[in-house]
Design a protein around this motif. Structure first.
Motif, short mmCIF file in Angstrom:
data_model
loop_
_atom_site.label_atom_id
_atom_site.label_comp_id
_atom_site.label_asym_id
_atom_site.label_seq_id
_atom_site.Cartn_x
_atom_site.Cartn_y
_atom_site.Cartn_z
N MET A 152 0.82 -1.19 0.00
CA MET A 152 0.00 0.00 0.00
C MET A 152 0.87 1.27 0.00
SD MET A 152 -3.01 0.75 -0.30
CE MET A 152 -4.61 0.80 0.38
N ARG A 153 2.00 1.19 0.70
CA ARG A 153 2.92 2.32 0.75
C ARG A 153 3.50 2.62 -0.64
NH1 ARG A 153 6.76 2.97 5.61
NH2 ARG A 153 6.71 5.22 5.57
N ALA A 154 3.83 1.57 -1.38
CA ALA A 154 4.37 1.75 -2.74
C ALA A 154 3.33 2.41 -3.64
CB ALA A 154 4.83 0.42 -3.31
N LEU A 155 2.08 1.98 -3.50
CA LEU A 155 1.00 2.56 -4.30
C LEU A 155 0.82 4.04 -3.96
CD1 LEU A 155 -1.35 2.25 -6.30
CD2 LEU A 155 -2.77 1.54 -4.37
N ALA A 156 0.87 4.37 -2.68
CA ALA A 156 0.73 5.77 -2.27
C ALA A 156 1.88 6.62 -2.82
CB ALA A 156 0.67 5.87 -0.75
N GLY A 157 3.10 6.08 -2.78
CA GLY A 157 4.24 6.81 -3.33
C GLY A 157 4.11 7.01 -4.83
N GLN A 158 3.64 5.98 -5.49
CA GLN A 158 3.45 6.07 -6.94
C GLN A 158 2.38 7.11 -7.28
OE1 GLN A 158 1.82 2.59 -9.11
NE2 GLN A 158 3.83 2.59 -10.13
N PHE A 159 1.30 7.13 -6.52
CA PHE A 159 0.24 8.10 -6.75
C PHE A 159 0.75 9.52 -6.46
CE2 PHE A 159 -3.64 10.50 -5.73
CZ PHE A 159 -4.35 10.28 -6.89
N LEU A 160 1.57 9.67 -5.45
CA LEU A 160 2.15 10.98 -5.15
C LEU A 160 3.04 11.45 -6.29
CD1 LEU A 160 2.56 13.31 -3.14
CD2 LEU A 160 4.46 12.01 -2.19
N ARG A 161 3.90 10.57 -6.80
CA ARG A 161 4.76 10.93 -7.95
C ARG A 161 3.89 11.29 -9.15
NH1 ARG A 161 7.46 6.59 -5.76
NH2 ARG A 161 6.73 5.17 -7.38
N PHE A 162 2.83 10.52 -9.37
CA PHE A 162 1.89 10.79 -10.47
C PHE A 162 1.30 12.19 -10.30
CE2 PHE A 162 -2.21 10.47 -12.68
CZ PHE A 162 -1.82 9.92 -13.87
N GLY A 163 0.97 12.55 -9.07
CA GLY A 163 0.42 13.88 -8.80
C GLY A 163 1.43 14.99 -9.06
N VAL A 164 2.68 14.76 -8.70
CA VAL A 164 3.74 15.76 -8.97
C VAL A 164 3.90 15.95 -10.47
CG1 VAL A 164 6.21 16.22 -8.79
CG2 VAL A 164 4.96 15.39 -6.79
N VAL A 165 3.97 14.84 -11.20
CA VAL A 165 4.09 14.92 -12.65
C VAL A 165 2.85 15.60 -13.25
CG1 VAL A 165 4.13 13.54 -14.78
CG2 VAL A 165 5.65 12.97 -12.88
N GLY A 166 1.69 15.26 -12.73
CA GLY A 166 0.46 15.89 -13.20
C GLY A 166 0.46 17.39 -12.96
N THR A 167 1.02 17.80 -11.85
CA THR A 167 1.11 19.23 -11.54
C THR A 167 2.02 19.94 -12.55
OG1 THR A 167 0.69 18.81 -9.20
CG2 THR A 167 1.74 20.92 -9.77
N ILE A 168 3.13 19.32 -12.88
CA ILE A 168 4.03 19.89 -13.88
C ILE A 168 3.32 19.99 -15.23
CG2 ILE A 168 6.15 19.49 -15.21
CD1 ILE A 168 7.25 18.18 -12.56
N ALA A 169 2.63 18.92 -15.62
CA ALA A 169 1.90 18.92 -16.88
C ALA A 169 0.77 19.96 -16.85
CB ALA A 169 1.34 17.54 -17.17
N PHE A 170 0.14 20.12 -15.68
CA PHE A 170 -0.91 21.13 -15.55
C PHE A 170 -0.36 22.53 -15.79
CE2 PHE A 170 -2.72 24.45 -12.94
CZ PHE A 170 -4.00 24.51 -13.47
N VAL A 171 0.81 22.82 -15.23
CA VAL A 171 1.43 24.15 -15.42
C VAL A 171 1.69 24.39 -16.91
CG1 VAL A 171 3.50 25.53 -14.96
CG2 VAL A 171 2.36 24.30 -13.09
N ILE A 172 2.18 23.36 -17.58
CA ILE A 172 2.42 23.48 -19.03
C ILE A 172 1.09 23.70 -19.76
CG2 ILE A 172 3.16 22.21 -21.10
CD1 ILE A 172 5.24 20.84 -19.20
#
Length: 132
Positions: free
Chosen positions: A1-21
């Motif tokens: 579950m911890r790995a999934l949460a970390g992966q979702f957090l990284r996905f959110g960071v990447v999504g934020t970068i893509a959102f800014v673009i």
């Protein structure tokens, strides 16, 4: 579950970068007089590219295929479905709240949030699935 949460957090960071673009290109296009609906389509392209490359390199790095073409095609299919949801929310807000740039940015936020879960699950299970 911890790995999934970390992966979702990284996905959110990447999504934020893509959102800014995405939002930046939308803002610039609308400032140049492009219709908000067309500007939103235009802004998808660089946001998609950044999103795929960063998710492939960081969020799902352990599931990277040697040749990215198959992953890119699957990612595009997932993202287009997610973009349809995102764009529907965007268009509804712009249609009912007005076509100004601030409204359009708020609509991009709402659309992005609406599609985030779908995009994450699609990326995780269809695009960057465990290598056989």
């Amino acid at each position: 579950m911890r790995a999934l949460a970390g992966q979702f957090l990284r996905f959110g960071v990447v999504g934020t970068i893509a959102f800014v673009i995405d939002a930046g290109v939308l803002w610039l296009a609308m400032g140049a007089g492009v219709d908000p609906y067309l500007a939103r389509v235009i802004s998808f392209v660089p946001a998609f590219a950044a999103n795929f490359l960063l998710n492939r390199a960081w969020t799902f790095a352990q599931k990277r295929e040697q040749r990215p073409h198959g992953q890119a095609a699957r990612y595009l299919a997932v993202q287009l479905a997610g973009m349809a949801m995102n764009y529907a929310v965007f268009a509804a807000i712009v249609t009912f709240a007005g076509e100004g740039r601030v409204v359009a940015l708020a609509a991009v936020v709402a659309g992005s949030i609406a599609a985030m879960g779908f995009n994450f699950l699609g990326a995780r299970h269809l695009v960057f699935r465990p290598l056989a």
